[in-house]
Design a protein around this motif. Structure first.
Motif, PDB file in Angstrom:
ATOM      1  N   MET B   1       0.887  -1.137  -0.158  1.00 19.75           N
ATOM      2  CA  MET B   1       0.006   0.124  -0.081  1.00 19.75           C
ATOM      3  C   MET B   1       0.843   1.378  -0.023  1.00 19.75           C
ATOM      4  N   ASP B   2       0.785   2.142  -1.071  1.00 18.25           N
ATOM      5  CA  ASP B   2       1.775   3.190  -1.062  1.00 18.25           C
ATOM      6  C   ASP B   2       1.363   4.302  -0.302  1.00 18.25           C
ATOM      7  N   ILE B   3       2.266   5.164   0.080  1.00 20.09           N
ATOM      8  CA  ILE B   3       2.054   6.016   1.017  1.00 20.09           C
ATOM      9  C   ILE B   3       0.974   7.060   0.684  1.00 20.09           C
ATOM     10  N   ASP B   4       0.749   7.095  -0.676  1.00 19.07           N
ATOM     11  CA  ASP B   4      -0.256   8.366  -1.186  1.00 19.07           C
ATOM     12  C   ASP B   4      -1.743   7.579  -1.134  1.00 19.07           C
ATOM     13  N   ARG B   6      -2.696   5.950   1.583  1.00 20.19           N
ATOM     14  CA  ARG B   6      -3.322   6.061   2.869  1.00 20.19           C
ATOM     15  C   ARG B   6      -3.666   7.426   3.498  1.00 20.19           C
ATOM     16  N   PHE B  70      -4.531   4.953   8.336  1.00 21.54           N
ATOM     17  CA  PHE B  70      -3.155   4.719   8.794  1.00 21.54           C
ATOM     18  C   PHE B  70      -2.799   5.408  10.220  1.00 21.54           C
TER      19      PHE B  70
END
Lengths: 431, 341
Positions: B1-4, B6, B70
């Motif tokens: 799951m990429d940071i963007d 979340r 997150f």
């Protein structure tokens, strides 16, 4: 091949020299023989020496001469730069070779600030001259070898008899005997034959064009190979940290020198792990970042349609193109190509929303720090190894990178260069 | 799951639900960042849900957003006063169990309720919610009042015998946030509150303070004394088998900050006098505070734990805390008196 067939070559010369009843015939290739020297040292004396026996004695006073009994030997000698002299009853061969090469030039691949600037030459005798003049010790031994079915390249093995490990020498002699190759042209090529592992990315021998590095290594008991036609020497056994020494280090004051060595190791760690950890942190563990920074990255990636691993591999390959292109391009264009490529590509890619802004910083750091490694072959090995780490990072996160790093370390510890541990650290300086 | 993909939850608030059938009202503060370093990313949105358990509420709120919630950067957990008085244990227990919340998150009691504290929007903020936790962070704020309580510490204090929770109170007053009082908890819930003055002394007794102040009256006049640095050593002395004494040795480095009602020059004798008065006053105040806390049968300083830790037979030790004697010694040194010599 018969002597007659040689006549097909236009640079093949057959000269008959007569003086009264006495007569000699010279055969040689004018492209590899020094014709002036032939005139001065063979033809003129022939007219000055009246007795044939004395002339034979004169010929035998040359540095390299041989009596020839077979036609095949004669042909080999001719191709080796000899003049074959046919007297009344005997045939002699005398070395009269000419080896064209550039004069001693400045070392271009391993530049230093304060160290000596000269580099080894393609001409083996010049290189040997430079080395001998820097290492005037009676224990320095020079051995000749010949390698290559077609090229018959001259190879010189140099070592310090008291310091070097004689087991290594025996091992090397065996290896050299068993090498079967048509053409031998460079030090790197020879390294491949001396290495036991075929798929090892790390160079197990040092390649250098600096005579001071050669001498330093000789004094540490290492064995040096000089190859005719290549300005690079091959040095073994090598250890991992040998590749991170610049010849500036002994010139610098201790604290300064040690600092720069530290910088190089930091640079290696950054190049190897930074891109992989970037992917790992972005995709798996953003909690280790400061929250402001995490939000900044998240925000800058909003416009990016690709996952982070695609983003970084895309940019890494672009950077790879850039450095490859700047090697191939003529020197006048290459600087503008890198500027255009680096600036426009980075800026435009982030403005077009293909990559995040932070990514440019990552790529720039990685691209820059790789060039800190002083030895070219090690730098290339590290460059290739970054990609497996990116894959590990994008599949398994930080744990993957950690396991990869551990595996790399164990692999390095398992490597042997001429039977000596590659990661032999903190031990005595001589082998 | 990429940071963007979340959404960053920076703070969680727990209140009592208005709906009588539900137990909690959980509020999440979610940061909306634009990724432009030139502007501050203080934009946020609040999500609320009423449920009978925290996990149920969080699960339902997940279905209210397109991105994954997150919690890795959740730095502040606010517990509404009403919830805190009822039962604190299940809440702390839940957050310790929830693996993705860092255990260094700060806890606080929100007055009047968590939602109002979370709704507060300061003028300048780096990241939504950073205002709340930077109030506690040692390096960004050296307030003499608020003593930060981290999640792991809270869990230890809640489960260990001989020590109780002490949590800072975050109060919304006239559209401002104020953190200068401390709430004392029993094992069950909130019992009493210390006022600002007591909170300062309490911090002096536990972790030490910087930039505190006190007002001293001598017969020459009134002075404001600034406590540059204050530290306390606490030792438990066995007088005989039955009575034990907790000995507090307080060391203060101070300066005379303000002469309130006179313009006389300070002499060495006067400075000495101020020094003695300060020692006397602090000693009196500390005794008073210790006695009030002891009377309420709470042990936020962990004296009971200290007692048990020093004895092999700690399981059999009866409740000694309530008959513990206190002895206080104050060493005050005026470092800067504003005079030469």
């Amino acid at each position: 091949m018969r002597l007659n067939e040689l006549k097909k070559n236009d640079d093949f010369i057959k000269r008959e020299v007569k003086y009264g009843e006495r007569k000699i015939t010279l055969y040689y290739l004018k492209s590899i023989c020094d014709e002036e020297k032939i005139t001065d040292t063979i033809i003129s004396p022939f007219y000055e020496i009246f007795k044939m026996d004395t002339f034979v004695d004169y010929i035998q006073s040359f540095e390299e001469w041989a009596i020839i009994d077979k036609e095949k030997v004669a042909i080999d000698k001719i191709f080796g730069g000899n003049v074959v002299i046919s007297l009344e009853d005997k045939i002699y061969a005398v070395k009269m070779d000419k080896f064209e090469s550039r004069s001693i030039s400045e070392s271009s691949e391993e530049s230093v600030l304060q160290g000596p600037k000269d580099s080894l030459s393609e001409k083996i005798s010049t290189s040997l001259n430079i080395i001998r003049n820097r290492y005037r010790k009676d224990t320095l031994i020079v051995k000749n070898h010949k390698l290559g079915q077609n090229s018959k390249t001259n190879l010189i093995v140099l070592y310090d008899n008291t310091l070097c490990d004689h087991e290594n020498l025996l091992y090397l002699n065996n290896k050299l005997k068993n090498i079967e190759v048509d053409l031998l042209q460079s030090a790197g090529q020879l390294q491949k034959f001396l290495m036991d592992r075929k798929w090892c990315p790390f160079p197990l021998f040092l390649t250098t064009e600096r005579p001071d590095r050669v001498v330093t290594n000789l004094s540490q008991g290492k064995i040096v190979f000089l190859i005719e036609g290549s300005s690079w020497a091959l040095i073994g056994p090598a250890r991992f940290y040998d590749f991170f020494k610049s010849m500036d280090d002994p010139v610098e004051l201790p604290i300064v020198g040690k600092f720069f060595i530290l910088i190089r190791y930091i640079a290696v760690i950054i190049t190897l792990f930074f891109p992989a950890l970037y992917v790992a942190v972005i995709s798996y563990t953003p909690e280790i970042l400061k929250i402001q920074f995490a939000l900044l990255i998240a925000g800058s990636r909003i416009s990016v349609p690709f996952p982070s691993y695609a983003e970084i591999i895309f940019m890494m390959i672009m950077a790879e193109f850039l450095s490859e292109a700047s090697i191939r391009l003529p020197r006048t264009i290459s600087s503008s190509a890198t500027t255009v490529g680096g600036l426009i590509l980075g800026q435009a890619a982030s403005e077009a929303g293909l990559i995040g802004d932070v990514m440019i910083v990552v790529i720039a750091t990685v691209a820059l720090s790789i060039f800190v490694i002083p030895i070219n072959s090690m730098h290339q090995a590290i460059r290739v190894l970054r990609y497996p780490f990116i894959i590990l990072g994008s599949l398994f996160g930080a744990i993957g990178v950690l396991i990869g790093a551990f595996a790399l370390l164990t692999y390095l510890c398992n490597l042997r260069s001429l039977g000596k541990p590659y990661m032999q650290l903190l031990t005595n300086k001589t082998l | 799951m990429d940071i963007d993909k979340r959404s960053f939850v920076t703070a969680i608030g727990i209140d009592e639900s208005d709906n009588l059938e539900k137990k909690y009202k959980i509020t999440l503060k979610i940061s909306l960042s634009k990724g432009d370093p030139a502007t501050t990313g203080a934009e946020f949105t609040l999500l609320s849900f009423d449920a009978n358990s925290i996990s149920e509420a969080l699960k339902n709120m997940q279905s209210m957003t397109d991105k994954e919630l997150f919690y890795g950067h959740t730095k502040t957990i606010l517990i509404g006063e009403n919830v805190a008085t009822k039962e604190i244990r299940p809440i702390i227990d839940y957050f310790v169990r929830k693996a993705d919340i860092q255990r260094t998150a700060y806890l606080g009691v929100a007055v009047p309720n968590a939602l109002q504290v979370l709704e507060f929007k300061p003028k300048v903020e780096q990241v939504a919610g950073s205002y709340l936790f930077s109030m506690f962070e040692e390096n960004s704020n050296e307030s003499p009042y608020a003593k930060a309580l981290t999640l792991f510490d809270a869990y230890r204090r809640e489960t260990e015998s001989g020590i109780n929770l002490a949590m800072p109170i975050i109060e919304v007053q006239h559209k401002k946030i104020q953190v200068n009082t401390i709430a004392l908890f029993s094992k069950k819930g909130l019992e009493s509150k210390l006022n600002a003055k007591e909170s300062e002394l309490f911090k002096l007794l536990t972790v030490g303070i910087k930039n505190g102040s006190t007002i001293i009256n001598t017969n020459d006049g009134t002075y404001t004394i600034k406590i540059l640095k204050g530290k306390t050593n606490c030792k438990i002395i066995n007088a005989d088998n039955n009575t034990k004494t907790a000995f507090f040795h307080i060391k203060l480095q101070t300066s005379v900050e303000e002469k309130v009602d006179n313009h006389l020059d300070l002499t060495y004798e006067k400075v000495q006098k101020i020094q003695d008065e300060t020692e006397k006053k602090i000693k009196k105040d500390v005794h008073l505070l210790l006695d009030t806390i002891q009377k309420s049968k709470l042990d936020p300083m962990g004296l009971g734990l200290k007692l048990r830790a020093s004895s092999l037979l700690h399981r059999d030790i009866p409740d000694i805390y309530s008959n513990l004697n206190f002895k206080v010694k104050v060493d005050c040194r005026i470092k800067e008196a504003g005079i030469v010599g």
